[in-house]
Write an enzyme that holds these catalytic residues in place. Sequence first.
Site, PDB file in Angstrom:
ATOM      1  N   LYS A   1       0.823  -1.219   0.000  1.00 49.62           N
ATOM      2  CA  LYS A   1       0.000   0.000   0.000  1.00 49.62           C
ATOM      3  C   LYS A   1       0.847   1.255   0.000  1.00 49.62           C
ATOM      4  CE  LYS A   1      -4.353  -1.871   1.598  1.00 49.62           C
ATOM      5  NZ  LYS A   1      -5.372  -1.975   2.636  1.00 49.62           N
TER       6      LYS A   1
ATOM      7  N   LYS B   1      -4.462 -10.914  -6.954  1.00 47.79           N
ATOM      8  CA  LYS B   1      -5.784 -11.130  -6.355  1.00 47.79           C
ATOM      9  C   LYS B   1      -6.808 -10.081  -6.788  1.00 47.79           C
ATOM     10  CE  LYS B   1      -5.290  -8.755  -1.975  1.00 47.79           C
ATOM     11  NZ  LYS B   1      -6.254  -7.786  -1.656  1.00 47.79           N
TER      12      LYS B   1
ATOM     13  N   LYS C   1     -11.676  -5.174  -4.543  1.00 40.41           N
ATOM     14  CA  LYS C   1     -12.860  -4.310  -4.681  1.00 40.41           C
ATOM     15  C   LYS C   1     -12.461  -2.867  -5.016  1.00 40.41           C
ATOM     16  CE  LYS C   1     -13.833  -4.458   0.192  1.00 40.41           C
ATOM     17  NZ  LYS C   1     -12.580  -4.038   0.834  1.00 40.41           N
TER      18      LYS C   1
END
Length: 330
Positions: free
Chosen positions: A113, A195, A198
Amino acid sequence: MSKKIVFSGIQPSGVPALGNYIGAMLNFKALQDEYNCLYCVVDLHAITVRRAPELFGDHVRRLFALYIAAGLDPEKNTIFVQSHVPEHSQLAWLLNCYTYVGELGRMTQFKDKSRKNEDNINAGLYTYPVLMAADVLLYGAHLVPIGDDQKQHMELCRDIAIRFNKIYGDVLVVPEIMIPKIGARIMKLQDPLHKMDKSESENLNNSIFLLDEPDIVMAKMKKAVTDSDALVKYDTENKPGVSNLLTIYSRLTKISIQDAEREFEGKNYGFFKNAVGEAVVETLRPIQDEYKRLRADDAALDVLMKKGAEKARAIAAKVMDETSKAIGFI
Ligand code: TYM
């Protein structure tokens, strides 16, 4: 004997994707009869990334409604919003003092991140796993159902609880981690080595979102990457795209991977992708219908939200009190 406690959470950071449904929500549903379950909309976690204030509330309500629409009974479970129970932030501070910076620096999600948000590597991004530990430990949860990507965070949660108990005695419950054998890591449709997310923004064809219309789902499925073998076989190393679709199909139709392979023997990829698409559409249809019904009355939804927070807070306040007393606060 009273039921054991389950806790899990999802971030209101976009419309939940099929990965969240298969990796987490299916297990949430499966546990609701046997356990005393708490399912949380973790809005405090979501502000490590900037959110538009005028949209944030709607995203929180949307996820809250989707929990229910996906089959979680608000009477049986405690469904609530994290920021409505201030003890989450309170316990997180205490636990910060029992967590080492070296441990936080090793978290792969922090590293990922920070790479993606170079202009906003805030301290919240760094201490995020401590808030997660607080979420779980605040309810004395015995079991935490998650997808594969949250495993490292939950292992840290266990380490923090064990460390705390070593100093103060058996105060915190050390939770077990529950990860599904199949579907713990649903991959991007057009990039099956990474992966599904969302928060996908680069290529919306990579994720199926729970509120996608049937024609969108079918179109995304049609564009899913496979390979040039024309063989529907589960082999994650050599056939990641096909294996991902087989996983989705198997989890949604509740048939084994082997039976699914047999079903598609001799069939081409077009036929296979169409069948997987239909399985997704049929799964999403009742969820979307129920979602629309719930969102037609946000006031009623807010009443459920308030009740959920009250139920959660009754447990949280007690654990917070015991933890504070153990440390010696007067
Ligand atoms: P979040 O919101 O990213 O994801 C929610 C849940 O979905 C799982 N998941 C997946 N499973 C399979 N395949 C995928 N592609 C996929 N993507 C996501 C996640 O593993 C997760 O179980 N930090 C957490 C939320 C959280 C939490 C907690 C979870 C906050 N506090 C306490 C458990 C316990 C998160 O960001 O999940």
